[in-house]
Design a protein around this motif. Sequence first.
Motif, mmCIF file in Angstrom:
data_model
loop_
_atom_site.group_PDB
_atom_site.id
_atom_site.type_symbol
_atom_site.label_atom_id
_atom_site.label_comp_id
_atom_site.label_asym_id
_atom_site.label_seq_id
_atom_site.Cartn_x
_atom_site.Cartn_y
_atom_site.Cartn_z
ATOM 1 N N TYR A 1 38.600 -17.128 59.184
ATOM 2 C CA TYR A 1 38.624 -18.510 58.685
ATOM 3 C C TYR A 1 38.276 -19.565 59.735
ATOM 4 O O TYR A 1 38.289 -20.748 59.438
ATOM 5 C CB TYR A 1 40.006 -18.825 58.102
ATOM 6 N N ASP B 1 35.291 -24.410 55.009
ATOM 7 C CA ASP B 1 34.690 -23.128 55.399
ATOM 8 C C ASP B 1 33.414 -23.252 56.220
ATOM 9 O O ASP B 1 32.838 -22.243 56.608
ATOM 10 C CB ASP B 1 34.361 -22.312 54.141
ATOM 11 N N ASN C 1 32.245 -20.774 59.238
ATOM 12 C CA ASN C 1 33.108 -19.608 59.423
ATOM 13 C C ASN C 1 32.564 -18.366 58.725
ATOM 14 O O ASN C 1 31.614 -18.425 57.938
ATOM 15 C CB ASN C 1 34.559 -19.905 59.033
ATOM 16 N N SER D 1 32.718 -18.203 54.767
ATOM 17 C CA SER D 1 31.643 -18.863 54.018
ATOM 18 C C SER D 1 30.459 -17.927 53.813
ATOM 19 O O SER D 1 29.821 -17.943 52.760
ATOM 20 C CB SER D 1 31.185 -20.138 54.731
ATOM 21 N N ASP E 1 42.655 -17.285 50.605
ATOM 22 C CA ASP E 1 41.468 -17.547 49.789
ATOM 23 C C ASP E 1 41.211 -16.352 48.875
ATOM 24 O O ASP E 1 40.534 -15.400 49.248
ATOM 25 C CB ASP E 1 40.247 -17.806 50.669
#
Length: 179
Positions: free
Chosen positions: A89, A97, A100, A103, A136
């Motif tokens: 993250y 995001d 990172n 993403s 997430d």
Amino acid sequence: VLSGTGSAVGKTTIATGIMGALSKEHKIQPFKVGPDFIDPSYHTLATGNYSRNLDSFFMNDYQINHCYKRALDISNSKIGIIEGVRGLYEGIGPIGDVGNTASIAKSLNAPIVLIIDSRSLVKSASALVLGFKQLDPELNIQGVILNKVKGKKHYLKTKEGIETLTDTKVIGGIPRNED
């Protein structure tokens, strides 16, 4: 996607090792998250294919997908392995995001293998995995690699905890080696 819980968990060593091992029987296309040039040079040596960078700070979802698919086509590979950057993250900001590894995994809808420095962790490793999965739920964390395992007993206890408490497969462990 091979990602870590943070920096210095062994991502590059493990990712390059997996790329090299799989390259003995398959064409592997390596990737690195972020504008990195050192780790991709290791990937290129391990696979014989030029490693490509994927970065959500510099690229949008379309560009990430296009770069990924084009690299697979150019190298005639069916398998792409992406080494993440820092922790899963960690990016530009503390909430979003951008920049990172998460993403990139989302853009490609790619499964994630989480690499954990398991030194001195057994049940706490399960809490770590749960936290990464729950932060997430869009991410597809499918497996865990335990690095710096003290021995077989440590590995088996930690594996049992993670698999039982998090419904996540532990796909391997790397023994601790101070050298």
